[in-house]
Design a protein around this motif. Structure first.
Motif, short mmCIF file in Angstrom:
data_model
loop_
_atom_site.label_atom_id
_atom_site.label_comp_id
_atom_site.label_asym_id
_atom_site.label_seq_id
_atom_site.Cartn_x
_atom_site.Cartn_y
_atom_site.Cartn_z
N ARG A 192 5.42 -3.34 -5.89
CA ARG A 192 4.25 -4.05 -5.35
C ARG A 192 3.06 -3.11 -5.41
O ARG A 192 3.18 -1.93 -5.05
CB ARG A 192 4.50 -4.48 -3.91
CG ARG A 192 5.57 -5.53 -3.80
CD ARG A 192 5.91 -5.80 -2.33
NE ARG A 192 7.00 -6.73 -2.25
CZ ARG A 192 6.92 -7.93 -1.69
NH1 ARG A 192 5.78 -8.32 -1.14
NH2 ARG A 192 7.95 -8.73 -1.66
N TYR A 193 1.92 -3.65 -5.85
CA TYR A 193 0.72 -2.86 -6.03
C TYR A 193 -0.50 -3.60 -5.50
O TYR A 193 -0.49 -4.82 -5.37
CB TYR A 193 0.45 -2.59 -7.51
CG TYR A 193 1.53 -1.84 -8.23
CD1 TYR A 193 1.64 -0.46 -8.14
CD2 TYR A 193 2.45 -2.52 -9.03
CE1 TYR A 193 2.62 0.22 -8.84
CE2 TYR A 193 3.44 -1.84 -9.72
CZ TYR A 193 3.52 -0.47 -9.62
OH TYR A 193 4.50 0.20 -10.30
N LEU A 194 -1.55 -2.83 -5.25
CA LEU A 194 -2.89 -3.37 -5.11
C LEU A 194 -3.65 -2.90 -6.34
O LEU A 194 -3.68 -1.71 -6.64
CB LEU A 194 -3.57 -2.89 -3.83
CG LEU A 194 -3.03 -3.51 -2.55
CD1 LEU A 194 -3.71 -2.88 -1.33
CD2 LEU A 194 -3.21 -5.02 -2.54
N ALA A 195 -4.20 -3.84 -7.09
CA ALA A 195 -4.91 -3.54 -8.33
C ALA A 195 -6.40 -3.46 -8.05
O ALA A 195 -6.93 -4.21 -7.23
CB ALA A 195 -4.63 -4.62 -9.37
N SER A 196 -7.05 -2.55 -8.76
CA SER A 196 -8.50 -2.43 -8.63
C SER A 196 -9.07 -1.79 -9.88
O SER A 196 -8.36 -1.16 -10.66
CB SER A 196 -8.86 -1.59 -7.40
OG SER A 196 -8.39 -0.27 -7.56
N SER A 197 -10.36 -2.00 -10.05
CA SER A 197 -11.09 -1.32 -11.12
C SER A 197 -12.49 -1.05 -10.60
O SER A 197 -12.90 -1.61 -9.57
CB SER A 197 -11.13 -2.16 -12.40
OG SER A 197 -12.17 -3.10 -12.35
N GLY A 198 -13.22 -0.26 -11.33
CA GLY A 198 -14.60 0.01 -10.93
C GLY A 198 -15.47 -1.22 -10.94
O GLY A 198 -16.48 -1.30 -10.25
#
Length: 163
Positions: free
Chosen positions: A40-46
């Motif tokens: 399980r992850y939390l995804a993010s980008s700039g």
């Protein structure tokens, strides 16, 4: 030949952690996995101000295992309905990363609800192709797949099959 049990599959195909992703995307592990084949992850980008949940797990731990002839190393990606449209960029970075950490993986699949047209569009924009619908215990889903170039480029035309 007897089918592989869930125990045998978990012993032979644990889900490796996904490495760093290209395109400015990051995955931050969150929560305990429900088994050896899920992360399980939390995804993010700039470019995305908020994080959104993503799960990556082996198909054999998901009801999709009955929906197509799955392989022990196939992976399912779950995007939360709250995932932004830019999640297509995450999928374009995540899919090759999954194939890199597990060269035996034949397919990365996703199965949004039949009525979830936005997630279906995000999957298509992320390089997945729609292949079928499947009735699962929770309702009808649309099966999407991404395959490594060596598999995706194989012809399935009968005239191209060896005789």
């Amino acid at each position: 030949m007897a089918p592989l049990s869930d125990t045998a599959l978990s012993d032979t195909a644990p889900m490796p952690p996904v490495p760093a992703l290209d395109g400015g995307w990051g995955l931050r592990p969150t929560g305990a996995p429900s088994g050896p084949a899920e992360h399980r992850y939390l995804a993010s980008s700039g470019d995305v101000p908020e994080e959104f949940p993503v799960r990556v797990q082996r198909v054999w731990q998901h009801p999709l295992r009955a929906a197509y002839p799955m392989g022990a190393h196939d992976v399912v990606v779950w995007l939360d309905r709250s995932a932004p449209d830019s999640a297509a960029g995450l999928l374009r970075a995540l899919t090759p990363a999954v194939f890199a950490v597990d060269p035996r993986c034949r397919r990365v699949v996703a199965a949004p609800d039949e009525g979830d047209l936005r997630t279906q569009r995000v999957l298509e924009d992320g390089g997945f192709r729609r292949i079928a619908e499947a009735d699962l215990p929770g309702g009808t889903v649309v099966l999407f797949v991404a395959e490594p170039p060596g598999i995706a480029g194989l012809s399935t035309a009968l005239d191209d099959m060896p005789h």
